[in-house]
Design a protein around this motif. Structure first.
Motif, PDB file in Angstrom:
ATOM      1  N   LEU A 125       1.339  -1.364  -0.337  1.00  0.00           N
ATOM      2  CA  LEU A 125       0.206   0.364   0.184  1.00  0.00           C
ATOM      3  C   LEU A 125       0.915   1.046   0.217  1.00  0.00           C
ATOM      4  N   GLU A 126       2.115   1.001   0.401  1.00  0.00           N
ATOM      5  CA  GLU A 126       2.727   2.430   0.364  1.00  0.00           C
ATOM      6  C   GLU A 126       3.647   2.806   0.028  1.00  0.00           C
ATOM      7  N   HIS A 128       4.885   2.986  -5.029  1.00  0.00           N
ATOM      8  CA  HIS A 128       4.889   4.305  -5.462  1.00  0.00           C
ATOM      9  C   HIS A 128       4.652   3.329  -6.969  1.00  0.00           C
ATOM     10  N   THR A 130       4.518   1.295  -9.838  1.00  0.00           N
ATOM     11  CA  THR A 130       3.625  -0.459 -10.156  1.00  0.00           C
ATOM     12  C   THR A 130       3.983  -0.623 -11.374  1.00  0.00           C
ATOM     13  N   ASP A 144       2.592   4.849  -9.675  1.00  0.00           N
ATOM     14  CA  ASP A 144       1.432   5.240  -9.075  1.00  0.00           C
ATOM     15  C   ASP A 144       1.166   6.497  -8.900  1.00  0.00           C
ATOM     16  N   GLU A 146      -1.354   7.404  -9.251  1.00  0.00           N
ATOM     17  CA  GLU A 146      -3.043   8.040  -8.237  1.00  0.00           C
ATOM     18  C   GLU A 146      -2.288   7.981  -7.039  1.00  0.00           C
ATOM     19  N   LYS A 147      -1.653   7.333  -6.766  1.00  0.00           N
ATOM     20  CA  LYS A 147      -1.288   7.568  -5.425  1.00  0.00           C
ATOM     21  C   LYS A 147      -0.310   8.579  -4.860  1.00  0.00           C
ATOM     22  N   PHE A 150      -3.016  11.127  -4.227  1.00  0.00           N
ATOM     23  CA  PHE A 150      -3.655  11.069  -2.838  1.00  0.00           C
ATOM     24  C   PHE A 150      -3.150  10.537  -1.562  1.00  0.00           C
ATOM     25  N   ASP A 151      -1.556  10.866  -1.262  1.00  0.00           N
ATOM     26  CA  ASP A 151      -0.916  11.217  -0.240  1.00  0.00           C
ATOM     27  C   ASP A 151      -0.664  11.973  -0.036  1.00  0.00           C
ATOM     28  N   GLY A 157      -9.442  11.083  -3.406  1.00  0.00           N
ATOM     29  CA  GLY A 157      -9.729   9.931  -3.126  1.00  0.00           C
ATOM     30  C   GLY A 157     -11.368   9.120  -3.566  1.00  0.00           C
ATOM     31  N   SER A 182      -2.898  -0.873  -8.987  1.00  0.00           N
ATOM     32  CA  SER A 182      -2.558  -0.719  -7.459  1.00  0.00           C
ATOM     33  C   SER A 182      -3.016  -1.229  -6.141  1.00  0.00           C
ATOM     34  N   MET A 184      -3.146   0.784  -3.724  1.00  0.00           N
ATOM     35  CA  MET A 184      -3.593   1.629  -3.102  1.00  0.00           C
ATOM     36  C   MET A 184      -5.525   1.334  -3.574  1.00  0.00           C
TER      37      MET A 184
END
Length: 299
Positions: A125-126, A128, A130, A144, A146-147, A150-151, A157, A182, A184
């Motif tokens: 999950l942590e 970045h 993919t 990633d 998108e992540k 999101f962070d 999200g 992903s 996440m």
């Protein structure tokens, strides 16, 4: 980067083009489809109390855009020579964002089959990352994005509140197959679809694994086991457009509704999903619209 418009790929070929860029000694890639332009750095206006990874904002062609320092977002050391720094102007998830990188080098055309999923040692999950591309004795890491956003802004999200108590329809007996690379986003999709009442969910990390599963049950009246497929577009091994094309080309699977749920759904690119036979296309992070589309095809 305007020249990229002449090399856009036919839908469903399981190929993509990536823009290679560097941060320090590391090489990374971003899908050409996400890139609106590459410019030399221009003065950035600082924003008080902004997230540490946000440098500030710039004005570009009449638009005010945030600038994300990808170097700090990834926790890496910048190049000692900033003379080649670039701003990558991107668009995905219905928003435009500028990423500050050390350099942009070239464009590669590759197959999704060339992209390996990250090892369990650094995937999670942590993470970045993919995908990993081995090219010319070097490794290029797909990020990633998108992540990363999101962070910085979790509110970007999925909004679970939009689907709570939206309907009293019983969705518990419907089975969905979801292809999403992903970690996440798999978790977010699981949480939000479960909240909506879709409790029978089969998740796969890429289109290839999802297709193998569907083919394994194809001779058992597949629609009695699975009612709908949700797929991302960008995935290692097999992308969502190719997955949709393979499903619709298989007489045993062709009746399955396919909904593409991706950050790449735009007016300019929607035709790609239509060409491969997708029944619907929804842009991330519009989870309420996704649920509405699922309901439309299977309830």
């Amino acid at each position: 980067m305007d020249s990229k418009k002449g090399i856009l790929l036919e839908s469903g070929t399981n190929e993509l083009e990536i823009v290679e860029f560097t941060i320090g000694n590391n090489k990374f890639g971003i899908n050409v489809i996400k890139v609106k332009g590459i410019i030399n750095p221009i003065p950035v206006t600082k924003i008080p109390h902004a997230h540490p990874n946000v440098e500030g904002i710039i004005e570009l062609r009449g638009e005010v855009l945030p600038v994300v320092n990808l170097i700090s977002a990834l926790g890496l050391s910048a190049s000692t020579d900033s003379s080649h720094d670039k701003f990558i102007v991107s668009e995905f998830n219905k928003q435009k964002i500028v990423f500050h990188v050390n350099n942009v080098t070239q464009i590669h055309r590759i197959s999704w089959e060339q992209i390996e999923k990250p090892s369990d040692l650094y995937q999670g999950l942590e993470s970045h990352v993919t995908g990993v591309i081995k090219l010319n004795d070097e490794m290029i890491l797909l990020l990633d994005f998108e992540k990363i956003i999101f962070d910085i802004n979790p509110n970007a999200g999925f909004n679970v509140d939009k689907i709570k108590n939206a309907t009293t329809v019983d969705r518990s007996k419907k089975s969905l197959v979801v292809a999403e690379d992903s970690p996440m986003l798999r978790k977010l999709l699981f949480d939000t679809l479960s909240e909506a009442g879709y409790s029978n969910l089969e998740f796969f990390e890429n289109g290839k694994d999802a297709l193998h599963y569907l083919e394994s049950i194809a001779d058992k009246d597949v629609t009695s086991h699975v009612q709908l497929v949700i797929t991302d577009i960008e995935m290692p091994q097999m992308d969502g457009h190719h997955l949709a094309r393979r499903i619709k080309a298989d007489n045993r699977l062709s009746k399955l509704p396919v909904v593409i749920f991706s950050s790449l759904i735009t007016d300019d690119l929607r035709h790609k999903g239509e060409v491969v036979g997708a029944n619907a296309q929804v842009s991330k992070p519009e989870i309420a619209e996704l649920v509405d589309m699922i309901d439309k095809y299977i309830l």
